[in-house]
Design an enzyme around this catalytic site. Structure first.
Site, short mmCIF file in Angstrom:
data_model
loop_
_atom_site.label_atom_id
_atom_site.label_comp_id
_atom_site.label_asym_id
_atom_site.label_seq_id
_atom_site.Cartn_x
_atom_site.Cartn_y
_atom_site.Cartn_z
N ILE A 84 39.73 26.87 35.87
CA ILE A 84 40.72 27.51 36.75
C ILE A 84 41.01 26.61 37.96
O ILE A 84 40.64 26.94 39.09
CB ILE A 84 40.25 28.91 37.20
N ASN B 4 48.76 20.46 36.16
CA ASN B 4 47.52 21.02 35.64
C ASN B 4 47.74 21.77 34.33
O ASN B 4 46.84 21.85 33.49
CB ASN B 4 46.88 21.94 36.67
N TYR C 67 38.86 36.74 48.44
CA TYR C 67 39.93 35.79 48.73
C TYR C 67 41.02 36.39 49.62
O TYR C 67 41.83 35.65 50.19
CB TYR C 67 40.59 35.30 47.44
N SER D 99 45.59 25.38 43.20
CA SER D 99 46.56 24.60 43.97
C SER D 99 47.66 25.53 44.44
O SER D 99 47.94 26.55 43.81
CB SER D 99 47.17 23.47 43.13
N ARG E 59 51.59 20.07 41.41
CA ARG E 59 50.22 20.00 40.88
C ARG E 59 49.94 21.15 39.93
O ARG E 59 49.24 20.98 38.92
CB ARG E 59 49.22 20.03 42.03
#
Length: 260
Positions: free
Chosen positions: A227, A239, A53, A230, A235
């Site tokens: 998981i 969540n 990532y 965002s 959000r």
């Protein structure tokens, strides 16, 4: 909705993982840092990242800057398949980027070349034995590949992270993981689900919540780690706001019926 603690599930060898965390795929640079800081400020205590990532440094810095004790934040990172043959170096580099002495969970991100690779798994086990990972597991592995790792090393992955949503529900993989004492962790909870489905909208209306929140609550009520990702604070907050209601058995069954 009244907030309540997010439940946990225990991974071998006795490591508790919150059932809901923040995914950070595609959250890089300032977005990566800000989203993790926002999540931690809101009450998240579980963050999922990966070497692939490109945001381990932002995640680690956000955890450090949050003022929350490192031991209170569960952090996952992952070993990319294209570098699987160099696992000892990769875990050290991930820890350096994160600024941590250990990660709470280290996963093999994908089966290298679609193979189970027990030799790679042996290196992951060694990292755990060295105290660099509290728990270890895999991602995107089949039950047969998990069995191959167990047969070769005597160590079964504690968790398998796979795509999971109501549309993906299948009782067979659920049972296969349970039989092996492997916790199921799902990613992309919204991507493949029609959030306008009448089943979800009816249940959401009954609880005064959104269909996205229903999907997340379904994961929690079925014991599957989830998981959602965002970078938007509203959000991220929504969540997390799923602990104040629960689905009954009939609602869980109706949602699971969307699979297949």
């Amino acid at each position: 909705m009244t907030s309540a603690p997010i439940p946990t599930v225990t991974l071998r060898p006795g490591v508790d993982i919150p059932l809901l965390g923040l995914g950070t795929w595609q959250a890089t640079g300032t977005d990566g840092y800000d989203s993790v800081r926002a999540a931690l400020d809101l009450g998240y205590r579980h963050v999922d990242t990966a070497r692939a990532y490109g945001n381990e440094d932002q995640v680690g810095r956000a955890v450090a800057d949050s003022g929350i004790d490192r031991s209170e934040v569960f952090v996952t990172t992952k070993l990319p398949p294209e570098e699987a043959g160099d696992a000892p170096r990769i875990i050290d580099e991930s820890l350096e980027r994160l600024g941590f002495d250990y990660v709470d969970l280290w996963l093999v991100h994908w089966p290298p070349n679609k193979q189970a690779r027990p030799d790679v798994w042996a290196d992951v086990v060694a990292a755990q034995e060295a105290g660099k990972a509290r728990a270890i597991g895999v991602s995107n592995y089949s039950p047969a590949q998990i069995d191959e790792l167990t047969a070769a090393t005597g160590v079964t992955p504690s968790i398998n992270q796979i795509p999971w949503s109501p549309s993906d529900f299948d009782a067979d993989p659920v049972a296969a993981h349970r039989e092996r004492d492997v916790v199921l962790e799902g990613y992309s909870p919204f991507k493949r689900t029609n959030l306008e489905d009448p089943v979800l909208t009816a249940i959401a209306d009954a609880h005064g919540v959104t269909t996205s929140q229903v999907v997340l609550r379904w994961h929690l009520d079925t014991g599957v780690v989830v998981i959602p990702k965002s970078v938007h604070p509203d959000r991220i907050a929504a969540n997390l706001d799923v602990a104040g209601f629960a689905l009954d058995a009939d609602e869980v069954e109706r949602i699971s019926g969307l699979g297949g």
